[in-house]
Design an enzyme around this catalytic site. Structure first.
Site, mmCIF file in Angstrom:
data_model
loop_
_atom_site.group_PDB
_atom_site.id
_atom_site.type_symbol
_atom_site.label_atom_id
_atom_site.label_comp_id
_atom_site.label_asym_id
_atom_site.label_seq_id
_atom_site.Cartn_x
_atom_site.Cartn_y
_atom_site.Cartn_z
ATOM 1 N N CYS A 70 0.881 -1.159 0.000
ATOM 2 C CA CYS A 70 0.000 0.000 0.000
ATOM 3 C C CYS A 70 0.910 1.196 0.000
ATOM 4 O O CYS A 70 2.049 1.106 0.448
ATOM 5 C CB CYS A 70 -0.854 -0.030 1.255
ATOM 6 S SG CYS A 70 -2.048 1.286 1.331
ATOM 7 N N ASP A 124 2.070 23.473 -36.225
ATOM 8 C CA ASP A 124 3.007 24.242 -37.018
ATOM 9 C C ASP A 124 2.995 23.619 -38.411
ATOM 10 O O ASP A 124 2.699 22.446 -38.552
ATOM 11 C CB ASP A 124 4.395 24.128 -36.390
ATOM 12 C CG ASP A 124 5.441 24.839 -37.208
ATOM 13 O OD1 ASP A 124 5.191 25.997 -37.567
ATOM 14 O OD2 ASP A 124 6.489 24.236 -37.491
ATOM 15 N N CYS A 155 2.667 1.960 2.996
ATOM 16 C CA CYS A 155 3.876 1.184 3.292
ATOM 17 C C CYS A 155 5.091 1.904 2.722
ATOM 18 O O CYS A 155 6.154 1.942 3.332
ATOM 19 C CB CYS A 155 3.812 -0.200 2.665
ATOM 20 S SG CYS A 155 2.442 -1.183 3.229
#
Ligand code: ADP
Ligand code: MG
Length: 709
Positions: free
Chosen positions: A25, A403, A28
């Site tokens: 997690c 462009d 952690c």
């Protein structure tokens, strides 16, 4: 503490990177980060849950770092160079979970055979010890570094359940937590490895050409400037220039294009690409850890660690949510029993449930896992998305400006006509033109030089070379100032354009760009150049319209006539011609008004200001130029626009998935919270809702790995 002072802070490049396994997690990751940061010889540390990596600057031997990582309950491997290492097995965890599951099952079956509760509780207790050992260890170190992560909450809940005599409950929550983590790890590892695949593309060895013939050498030992030989069918080991040979090369790892490109003497080849047909002799131009591919991998990994804006909301939410729910748990356990309301054990149990749902695990990983997956998907298709924010913006684009030169067109104009307008020989006119253009980097300059070169017309001795952005270039030859450029340039010098007008308009009608050559007082001649629209431009722009882009605009410094013709061929909605570089910036700003999100696509070389001004700067041809990679938010590695629609759709999908994840995790959390007080929730359901939701969020995000437009 002394070390911190006498050791200077390492530079990013000196940081060591460890791969961490076993983090379940992101809390952690935060705990591990704190633990490492508290070590005296560590100057700086960052742990990223989504990529599973730890970046650390320290003055310890790697073994001590590994020991410390182990202490905190994880395993760490030092990554050297760009090579990936095989994933260390998590077999131990799997066996523990399996054993614990067996014990729970035995205990449960035995409890129905009339065996004493004490005996069955022993089975449950064993299950808790077996599958809870690792989280308990991590919890200890998390508490020591004062962080409140999932392991801590889970450990308290299990101990609490045991105290309440709910051994089965305690065992099942620890077991579910372990199973959930194993599954989460397995799936998240797939996302993490999406980039690792790219690393394995460069062969470890190359054929080095020496006086004695070909020698196989490890690529690390080969120096820039040496010559290697790549046999047909082999992967090219290093970046280089072809000295000898012809072949078609599959550049998919770099550009995402699976159609092989023909390469001949003088062309560039990239490490990781496949030499399909002929043998090539290649002059090495990069060391093993500085190839284009390794730079891409590095950029992608950095991008994956960059947070998206939606992450800020999640972090803020988590920062308030966990302490509030934690406090609520403490109150629930203490206050009602003190007031003699209800049964004491019931309140304790409710408090434990609150602890279990105090970690917004699923919510915290809702964004990063999706971003890692999306950026990984893009990288494999030759699209470099430089972080979560770029991904978010790309998902919101409604206007794209392009462009013209080099982006919509091939950017390789050729001279199609030379017209002399004064008493000079055509040869002399070209010689002057070549001299002026010699120092210019404009594609037009290249066309003129090439044309002169082909006819063996040499340049003269010039000085005071200067580019006049958006207009042309100048040089002084034999004390006279000569100019090459468009009508604007000469109109500014008050030169009459009367005698060139007819010719001029004729060429423009045909979509040619006209370059006038002259002095301050006289126009000497006119060179017409023409550039072709890329075949892929019209297709890409059509797709962009199909996927709902509100407007497609072309910005160019070229003249009205050429602009009109190209715009029509490329299927542009609107164009603005005769723009100076600063006008392009102004136009972008104008387009950005009233909330439109504008993307600007350019080659990244002379469009840098416009790319920077747009909400999203997109550069193409990234494989060839570093500037493009640096200035843009998104880089298309190939030299055309085909991948742009995919990039936009992928970004949109990522945004949808992130939103789904956030809502889903919020709703499951709130539902769990709401169910506590009417006594509908049990501890094991709470754990299931937690690890289960996290797993669903991960799986949902992983859909992005396979997303096809
Ligand atoms: P774009 O990339 O849209 O063509 P630029 O600003 O690069 O825009 O150029 C604008 C115009 O200026 C060109 O179309 C050309 O007419 C003129 N120009 C710029 N540089 C040169 C050059 N080196 N030689 C001749 N003409 C030039
Ligand atoms: Mg340009």
């Amino acid at each position: 503490m002394l070390h911190k002072k006498d050791k200077p802070l390492h530079q990013d490049t000196n940081d060591q990177i460890y791969r961490i396994e076993g983090m379940d997690c992101s809390s952690c990751a935060a705990s591990l980060e704190k633990h490492m940061a508290n070590l005296p010889s560590v100057q700086k540390v960052q742990v990223h849950f989504s990529t599973g990596k730890m970046k650390i600057a320290h003055s310890l031997p790697p073994e001590s770092i590994q020991k410390e990582i182990k202490k905190a309950g994880y395993t760490g491997q030092l990554l050297t160079g760009q090579k990936s290492l095989p994933s260390t097995s998590t077999a131990k965890g799997n066996v523990a979970a399996l054993l614990a599951g067996l014990f729970i099952a035995c205990g449960y079956i035995l409890s129905h055979t009339g065996l004493s509760q004490f005996t069955t509780d022993i089975f449950y207790g064993l299950a808790i010890v077996i599958s809870g050992a690792k989280p308990a260890k991590s919890a200890y170190y998390a508490l020591k570094s004062r962080s409140l992560d999932m392991n801590v909450l889970m450990a308290i809940a299990a101990i609490g359940a045991a105290i309440l005599g709910e051994w089965l409950e305690g065992a099942s929550i620890v077991w579910l937590f372990a199973i959930g983590n194993i599954l989460q790890n397995k799936s998240i590892d797939k996302t993490r490895s999406s980039i690792r695949d790219l690393m394995d593309l460069t062969p470890p060895q190359a054929w080095l050409k020496t006086a004695r013939g070909l020698v196989q050498q490890s690529i690390e030992a080969i120096k820039v400037g040496e010559t290697i030989v790549v046999k047909p069918g082999e992967r090219i080991p290093l970046d280089g220039t072809i000295l000898n040979g012809e072949s078609s090369v599959n550049q998919a790892p770099i550009t995402g294009e699976s159609v092989p490109v023909d390469k001949k003497e003088g062309d560039a080849v990239y490490a990781g690409t496949v030499n399909e047909s002929g043998a090539l002799e290649v002059k090495v131009i990069s060391s093993a850890n500085d190839t284009t591919l390794s730079r891409i991998i590095h950029l992608v990994e950095e991008a994956q660690e960059k947070k998206a804006k939606s992450q800020a909301f999640v972090d803020r939410f988590a920062a308030i949510y966990t302490p509030i729910v934690f406090l609520l748990a403490i109150f629930t356990m203490i206050i009602p029993p003190l007031l003699n309301v209800g049964s004491r054990n019931e309140w304790l149990y409710k408090g434990l449930e609150l602890l279990v749902i105090a970690c917004p695990c699923a919510l915290v990983i809702s964004t990063p896992v999706a971003i890692v997956s999306a950026i990984g998907n893009a990288a494999k298709k030759g699209i470099l998305i430089k972080g979560g924010t770029a991904l978010e913006t790309a998902g919101k684009l409604n206007v794209v400006a392009f462009d013209k030169t080099g982006t919509l067109t091939k950017g390789k104009p050729t001279v199609c006509s030379v017209n002399v307008l004064a008493e000079v020989a055509e040869k002399d006119l070209l010689s002057i033109a070549r001299t002026i253009e010699e120092q210019s980097k404009h594609p037009i300059a290249k066309a003129i030089i090439e044309h002169a070169e082909k006819r063996n017309i040499i340049g003269l001795k010039g000085e005071a070379y200067q580019a006049i952005p958006g207009k042309g270039a100048t040089a002084t030859i034999n004390g006279i100032d000569y100019f090459a450029g468009n009508e604007k340039l000469f109109a500014e010098m008050n030169l009459s354009l009367q005698n060139v007008k007819v010719l001029f308009e004729e060429f423009q009608q045909e979509g040619h760009t006209v370059v006038l050559i002259g002095t301050r007082t006289k126009i000497l001649g006119l060179i017409a150049v023409s550039d072709q629209v890329r075949e892929s431009s019209a297709y890409a722009l059509k797709r962009l319209k199909e996927i709902g882009m509100a407007e497609i605009v072309m910005l160019t410094g070229d003249n009205e006539g050429t602009a009109k013709k190209i715009a029509k061929e490329a299927l542009v909605n609107r164009y603005f011609a005769e723009l100076l570089p600063e006008d392009k910036v102004a136009k972008i700003n104008q387009l950005r008004k009233d909330g439109t999100v504008v993307g600007m696509v350019g080659d990244g070389i002379n469009d840098a200001p416009a790319l920077a001004t747009a909400d999203l700067g997109i550069a193409m041809g990234g494989a060839g130029t570093d500037t493009a990679i640096e200035t843009a938010d998104i880089v298309l590695m190939a030299d055309h626009l085909e991948k742009l629609p995919h990039a936009i759709q992928l970004s949109r999908k990522a945004m949808t998935i992130i939103k789904q994840n956030i809502w889903f995790s919020l709703i499951t959390k709130l539902t769990a919270l709401a169910l506590i007080y009417p006594n509908y929730l049990t501890l094991w359901i709470a754990v299931l809702s937690d690890t289960g939701a996290a797993l669903i969020v991960i799986l949902n995000s992983m859909r992005l790995l396979r997303f096809k437009a």
